[in-house]
Design a protein around this motif. Structure first.
Motif, PDB file in Angstrom:
ATOM      1  N   TYR A  48       0.882  -1.160   0.000  1.00 55.81           N
ATOM      2  CA  TYR A  48       0.000   0.000   0.000  1.00 55.81           C
ATOM      3  C   TYR A  48       0.920   1.209   0.000  1.00 55.81           C
ATOM      4  O   TYR A  48       1.621   1.437   0.988  1.00 55.81           O
ATOM      5  N   CYS A  96      -2.180  -9.293  10.358  1.00 51.92           N
ATOM      6  CA  CYS A  96      -1.099 -10.101   9.778  1.00 51.92           C
ATOM      7  C   CYS A  96      -1.229 -10.223   8.253  1.00 51.92           C
ATOM      8  O   CYS A  96      -0.303 -10.688   7.592  1.00 51.92           O
ATOM      9  N   SER A 133      -6.846 -10.914   5.501  1.00 51.32           N
ATOM     10  CA  SER A 133      -7.923 -10.377   4.682  1.00 51.32           C
ATOM     11  C   SER A 133      -7.376  -9.803   3.363  1.00 51.32           C
ATOM     12  O   SER A 133      -7.985  -9.971   2.304  1.00 51.32           O
TER      13      SER A 133
HETATM   14  P1  ADP Z   1      -5.865  -9.145   8.876  1.00 53.25           P
HETATM   15  O1  ADP Z   1      -6.950  -9.490   7.921  1.00 53.25           O
HETATM   16  O2  ADP Z   1      -4.960 -10.290   9.175  1.00 53.25           O
HETATM   17  O3  ADP Z   1      -6.373  -8.487  10.131  1.00 53.25           O
HETATM   18  P2  ADP Z   1      -5.196  -7.133   6.918  1.00 53.25           P
HETATM   19  O4  ADP Z   1      -4.995  -7.901   5.685  1.00 53.25           O
HETATM   20  O5  ADP Z   1      -6.495  -6.426   7.101  1.00 53.25           O
HETATM   21  O6  ADP Z   1      -4.912  -8.070   8.177  1.00 53.25           O
HETATM   22  O7  ADP Z   1      -4.038  -6.057   7.059  1.00 53.25           O
HETATM   23  C1  ADP Z   1      -2.665  -6.365   6.833  1.00 53.25           C
HETATM   24  C2  ADP Z   1      -1.840  -5.096   6.935  1.00 53.25           C
HETATM   25  O8  ADP Z   1      -2.141  -4.253   5.819  1.00 53.25           O
HETATM   26  C3  ADP Z   1      -2.115  -4.272   8.186  1.00 53.25           C
HETATM   27  O9  ADP Z   1      -0.912  -3.710   8.605  1.00 53.25           O
HETATM   28  C4  ADP Z   1      -3.057  -3.190   7.684  1.00 53.25           C
HETATM   29  O10 ADP Z   1      -2.926  -2.031   8.467  1.00 53.25           O
HETATM   30  C5  ADP Z   1      -2.584  -2.970   6.260  1.00 53.25           C
HETATM   31  N1  ADP Z   1      -3.670  -2.536   5.350  1.00 53.25           N
HETATM   32  C6  ADP Z   1      -4.800  -3.234   5.059  1.00 53.25           C
HETATM   33  N2  ADP Z   1      -5.567  -2.560   4.173  1.00 53.25           N
HETATM   34  C7  ADP Z   1      -4.914  -1.398   3.917  1.00 53.25           C
HETATM   35  C8  ADP Z   1      -5.185  -0.264   3.092  1.00 53.25           C
HETATM   36  N3  ADP Z   1      -6.281  -0.193   2.328  1.00 53.25           N
HETATM   37  N4  ADP Z   1      -4.260   0.736   3.079  1.00 53.25           N
HETATM   38  C9  ADP Z   1      -3.138   0.655   3.821  1.00 53.25           C
HETATM   39  N5  ADP Z   1      -2.827  -0.372   4.618  1.00 53.25           N
HETATM   40  C10 ADP Z   1      -3.693  -1.386   4.671  1.00 53.25           C
END
Ligand code: ADP
Ligand code: ADP
Length: 224
Positions: free
Chosen positions: A13, A40, A43
């Motif tokens: 990102y 982690c 998602s």
């Molecule tokens: P989980 O599903 O395991 O809780 P995520 O996939 O949601 O983790 O997030 C993984 C990492 O990516 C985290 O550090 C989150 O802050 C970051 N992240 C997720 N979506 C975005 C986004 N749209 N922009 C910036 N960072 C993101």
């Protein structure tokens, strides 16, 4: 049915890389659970497979096909969300039929698939109700029915049980597994709940800080 293959997948990102080269081979008909603490990357990985997020680098295959650049609708997958994503103004029957109607399926084929899914999920008595007239567990069954009627190459589950109370969660967990064994559809399931992961998985992928920490059967992962 199909294999799902993630090969050295990375996601950034802006300047920040959050998925650091993840490789997972999911066999035809296998049920793989992605587990790990909040943040982690579970998602993000699932949404990349679904086509809801772009892949920064690496190769994503469903069957033999590289799907990196395909739209979600072109990927032959169906996703089950925790918020159900049901249409509140439509009957259960139409919620189940909607995606098939959009894809131009014939009426008879739609009716056949809806009846079959409704029977399998034991929601046939509620086909004429609206989602608002159903319990949480019944709504979750309808959400699964919407994935089932598509007869996709793979199911993707995004924490589908986290809105349910503890008792129902255990019941639905058992039912999801039974249903998946019955239809044999390759599945990738995301949860932060270790017990859920342990109960459901043929194989577990433990994700931590955007890398695969462990991968193996529940016995292999939890016995060390
Ligand atoms: P989980 O599903 O395991 O809780 P995520 O996939 O949601 O983790 O997030 C993984 C990492 O990516 C985290 O550090 C989150 O802050 C970051 N992240 C997720 N979506 C975005 C986004 N749209 N922009 C910036 N960072 C993101
Ligand atoms: P279907 O054709 O499976 O019935 P829809 O036509 O309702 O699905 O939605 C098309 C796509 O929109 C879905 O495959 C999914 O990628 C996305 N989508 C639907 N609901 C949600 C949601 N709650 N959150 C994120 N994306 C969603």
């Amino acid at each position: 049915m199909a294999t799902v293959t993630l090969q050295d997948i990375r996601k950034s990102y802006g300047p920040t890389e959050v998925i650091h080269g993840v490789s997972i081979d999911i066999a035809d008909g296998e049920f793989v659970v992605l587990v790990g603490p909040s943040g982690c990357g579970k998602s993000t990985l699932l949404r990349m497979v679904a086509g809801l997020e772009s892949v920064t680098s690496g190769t994503l295959r469903i069957g033999e096909r590289v799907v990196n650049d395909l739209e979600p609708a072109e990927r032959d997958i169906a996703m089950v969300f925790q918020n159900y994503a049901l249409y509140p103004h439509m009957s259960v029957r139409n919620n189940l039929a909607y995606g098939l109607k959009n894809r131009g399926f014939a009426r008879a084929e739609i009716d056949r698939r809806v009846a079959e899914a409704a029977a399998m999920l034991e929601i046939a008595p509620y086909l004429d109700r609206k989602p608002g007239q159903l319990s949480g567990g019944q709504r979750q069954r309808v959400a699964m029915g919407r994935a089932l009627v598509r007869e996709p190459a793979a199911f993707l589950f995004d924490e589908p049980l986290s809105n349910l109370d503890a008792k129902l969660r255990i019941q639905m967990r058992v039912e999801i597994r039974r249903l998946q064994r019955r239809v044999g559809t390759t599945s990738l399931y995301v949860t932060h709940d270790q017990i859920e992961a342990l109960t459901l998985a043929d194989r577990l992928v433990v994700l931590n800080g955007g890398v695969v920490e462990q991968i193996g059967t529940p016995e292999e992962v939890f016995d060390r």
